[in-house]
Write a protein that holds these residues in place. Sequence first.
Motif, PDB file in Angstrom:
ATOM      1  N   MET A   1       4.159   0.171   6.149  1.00  0.00           N
ATOM      2  CA  MET A   1       5.356   0.098   5.308  1.00  0.00           C
ATOM      3  C   MET A   1       6.272   1.300   5.540  1.00  0.00           C
ATOM      4  SD  MET A   1       7.112  -1.499   3.042  1.00  0.00           S
ATOM      5  CE  MET A   1       6.022  -2.702   2.315  1.00  0.00           C
ATOM      6  N   LEU A   2       5.660   2.509   5.663  1.00  0.00           N
ATOM      7  CA  LEU A   2       6.460   3.712   5.858  1.00  0.00           C
ATOM      8  C   LEU A   2       7.198   3.663   7.194  1.00  0.00           C
ATOM      9  CD1 LEU A   2       7.329   6.482   4.876  1.00  0.00           C
ATOM     10  CD2 LEU A   2       5.256   7.440   5.911  1.00  0.00           C
ATOM     11  N   ARG A   3       6.502   3.243   8.259  1.00  0.00           N
ATOM     12  CA  ARG A   3       7.149   3.153   9.566  1.00  0.00           C
ATOM     13  C   ARG A   3       8.262   2.118   9.553  1.00  0.00           C
ATOM     14  NH1 ARG A   3       2.130   3.316  13.940  1.00  0.00           N
ATOM     15  NH2 ARG A   3       1.487   5.497  13.542  1.00  0.00           N
ATOM     16  N   ARG A   4       8.028   1.018   8.860  1.00  0.00           N
ATOM     17  CA  ARG A   4       9.053  -0.033   8.778  1.00  0.00           C
ATOM     18  C   ARG A   4      10.299   0.485   8.067  1.00  0.00           C
ATOM     19  NH1 ARG A   4      10.469  -3.903   4.988  1.00  0.00           N
ATOM     20  NH2 ARG A   4      11.383  -5.816   5.872  1.00  0.00           N
ATOM     21  N   ASN A   5      10.120   1.215   6.959  1.00  0.00           N
ATOM     22  CA  ASN A   5      11.265   1.764   6.231  1.00  0.00           C
ATOM     23  C   ASN A   5      12.033   2.769   7.074  1.00  0.00           C
ATOM     24  OD1 ASN A   5      10.752   0.255   3.947  1.00  0.00           O
ATOM     25  ND2 ASN A   5       9.502   1.829   2.972  1.00  0.00           N
ATOM     26  N   ILE A   6      11.298   3.587   7.845  1.00  0.00           N
ATOM     27  CA  ILE A   6      11.955   4.559   8.719  1.00  0.00           C
ATOM     28  C   ILE A   6      12.779   3.838   9.782  1.00  0.00           C
ATOM     29  CG2 ILE A   6      11.557   6.345  10.449  1.00  0.00           C
ATOM     30  CD1 ILE A   6       9.141   7.240   8.823  1.00  0.00           C
ATOM     31  N   ARG A   7      12.209   2.776  10.357  1.00  0.00           N
ATOM     32  CA  ARG A   7      12.927   2.021  11.388  1.00  0.00           C
ATOM     33  C   ARG A   7      14.173   1.352  10.801  1.00  0.00           C
ATOM     34  NH1 ARG A   7      12.780  -3.208  12.435  1.00  0.00           N
ATOM     35  NH2 ARG A   7      10.884  -3.511  11.199  1.00  0.00           N
ATOM     36  N   LEU A   8      14.040   0.736   9.628  1.00  0.00           N
ATOM     37  CA  LEU A   8      15.188   0.085   9.002  1.00  0.00           C
ATOM     38  C   LEU A   8      16.270   1.089   8.648  1.00  0.00           C
ATOM     39  CD1 LEU A   8      13.375  -2.460   6.656  1.00  0.00           C
ATOM     40  CD2 LEU A   8      14.568  -2.948   8.790  1.00  0.00           C
ATOM     41  N   ARG A   9      15.852   2.266   8.209  1.00  0.00           N
ATOM     42  CA  ARG A   9      16.822   3.313   7.874  1.00  0.00           C
ATOM     43  C   ARG A   9      17.586   3.761   9.112  1.00  0.00           C
ATOM     44  NH1 ARG A   9      19.816   5.129   3.665  1.00  0.00           N
ATOM     45  NH2 ARG A   9      20.343   7.317   3.935  1.00  0.00           N
ATOM     46  N   ILE A 124       8.027   3.720  -7.690  1.00  0.00           N
ATOM     47  CA  ILE A 124       8.845   2.639  -8.259  1.00  0.00           C
ATOM     48  C   ILE A 124       9.736   2.025  -7.177  1.00  0.00           C
ATOM     49  CG2 ILE A 124      10.682   2.114  -9.904  1.00  0.00           C
ATOM     50  CD1 ILE A 124       9.508   4.282 -11.708  1.00  0.00           C
ATOM     51  N   ILE A 125      10.352   2.877  -6.353  1.00  0.00           N
ATOM     52  CA  ILE A 125      11.255   2.386  -5.307  1.00  0.00           C
ATOM     53  C   ILE A 125      10.487   1.554  -4.291  1.00  0.00           C
ATOM     54  CG2 ILE A 125      12.784   3.074  -3.424  1.00  0.00           C
ATOM     55  CD1 ILE A 125      13.989   3.439  -6.190  1.00  0.00           C
ATOM     56  N   GLU A 126       9.325   2.026  -3.877  1.00  0.00           N
ATOM     57  CA  GLU A 126       8.529   1.273  -2.904  1.00  0.00           C
ATOM     58  C   GLU A 126       8.097  -0.077  -3.468  1.00  0.00           C
ATOM     59  OE1 GLU A 126       8.041   1.858   0.249  1.00  0.00           O
ATOM     60  OE2 GLU A 126       9.310   3.629   0.034  1.00  0.00           O
ATOM     61  N   THR A 127       7.731  -0.096  -4.738  1.00  0.00           N
ATOM     62  CA  THR A 127       7.349  -1.361  -5.374  1.00  0.00           C
ATOM     63  C   THR A 127       8.529  -2.321  -5.424  1.00  0.00           C
ATOM     64  OG1 THR A 127       5.706  -0.218  -6.743  1.00  0.00           O
ATOM     65  CG2 THR A 127       6.401  -2.404  -7.464  1.00  0.00           C
ATOM     66  N   CYS A 128       9.708  -1.804  -5.742  1.00  0.00           N
ATOM     67  CA  CYS A 128      10.907  -2.655  -5.814  1.00  0.00           C
ATOM     68  C   CYS A 128      11.268  -3.210  -4.440  1.00  0.00           C
ATOM     69  CB  CYS A 128      12.071  -1.860  -6.389  1.00  0.00           C
ATOM     70  SG  CYS A 128      11.909  -1.495  -8.141  1.00  0.00           S
ATOM     71  N   ARG A 129      11.153  -2.383  -3.416  1.00  0.00           N
ATOM     72  CA  ARG A 129      11.435  -2.870  -2.062  1.00  0.00           C
ATOM     73  C   ARG A 129      10.463  -3.974  -1.668  1.00  0.00           C
ATOM     74  NH1 ARG A 129      12.404   2.918   1.031  1.00  0.00           N
ATOM     75  NH2 ARG A 129      14.634   3.147   0.568  1.00  0.00           N
ATOM     76  N   ALA A 130       9.192  -3.788  -2.021  1.00  0.00           N
ATOM     77  CA  ALA A 130       8.183  -4.783  -1.656  1.00  0.00           C
ATOM     78  C   ALA A 130       8.417  -6.112  -2.361  1.00  0.00           C
ATOM     79  CB  ALA A 130       6.795  -4.245  -1.975  1.00  0.00           C
ATOM     80  N   PRO A 155      18.171  -1.625  -0.108  1.00  0.00           N
ATOM     81  CA  PRO A 155      17.117  -0.655   0.187  1.00  0.00           C
ATOM     82  C   PRO A 155      17.584   0.743   0.549  1.00  0.00           C
ATOM     83  CG  PRO A 155      17.522  -2.042   2.103  1.00  0.00           C
ATOM     84  CD  PRO A 155      18.437  -2.539   1.032  1.00  0.00           C
ATOM     85  N   PHE A 156      18.891   0.946   0.854  1.00  0.00           N
ATOM     86  CA  PHE A 156      19.328   2.230   1.393  1.00  0.00           C
ATOM     87  C   PHE A 156      20.405   2.926   0.560  1.00  0.00           C
ATOM     88  CE2 PHE A 156      18.283  -0.412   5.211  1.00  0.00           C
ATOM     89  CZ  PHE A 156      17.049   0.151   5.419  1.00  0.00           C
ATOM     90  N   GLY A 157      20.591   2.520  -0.677  1.00  0.00           N
ATOM     91  CA  GLY A 157      21.637   3.137  -1.475  1.00  0.00           C
ATOM     92  C   GLY A 157      22.923   2.326  -1.403  1.00  0.00           C
TER      93      GLY A 157
END
Length: 204
Positions: A1-9, A124-130, A155-157
């Motif tokens: 999940m962390l790698r995916r968020n970094i890639r999407l960012r 909370i943010i990670e749960t909301c993204r999921a 997901p990015f503001g």
Amino acid sequence: MLRRNIRLRREYLYRKSLEGKERLLYEKKRKIKEALQEGKPIPTELRNEEAALRQEIDLEDENTAIPRSHIDDEYANATERDPKILLTTSRDPSAPLTQFVKELKFVFPNAQRMNRGGQVISEIIETCRAHEFTDVVLVHEHRGVPDGLIICHLPFGPTAYFGLLNVVTRHDIKDRKSIGTMPEAYPHLILDNFKSKVKGQQTF
């Protein structure tokens, strides 16, 4: 999940960085169009690029002539998918703050209220993204009085802070019969004189 968020960012920031280049290219093509329509010579600084730019102009239509921004992409499906909002509070909320959040649930369409408990913001943010939430609203208080709203778009503001002054909830009004019951119908927004593409996407 962390790698995916970094890639999407990274992809999001890359798309955003391209907007400046697309805007510069749009201005060049606009100058060439104006020169051709008015019968004026092509600006000196664009003569070396004229052939390539005119070829791109010939291939454009009304949907591709104006460059899109990351804002357009973000709200492209606004009319197809309702926002999904999470409402929560700062830690150890007082009774007035809890009551205020309950009333906010009627203000924001499709909102869900969550007891904060001991969770930190990152959890909370990670749960909301999921769970595909589109926004998080965090309500703050000072000595039992609601004094601020933090609204974060996922997901990015972006993230915005709004101060609250002189908050009066329905439970603070003594004559409740005069105000009636709380309507649960979604609010209707009417936006006039908006010229951007976002106008039709924001009206509901």
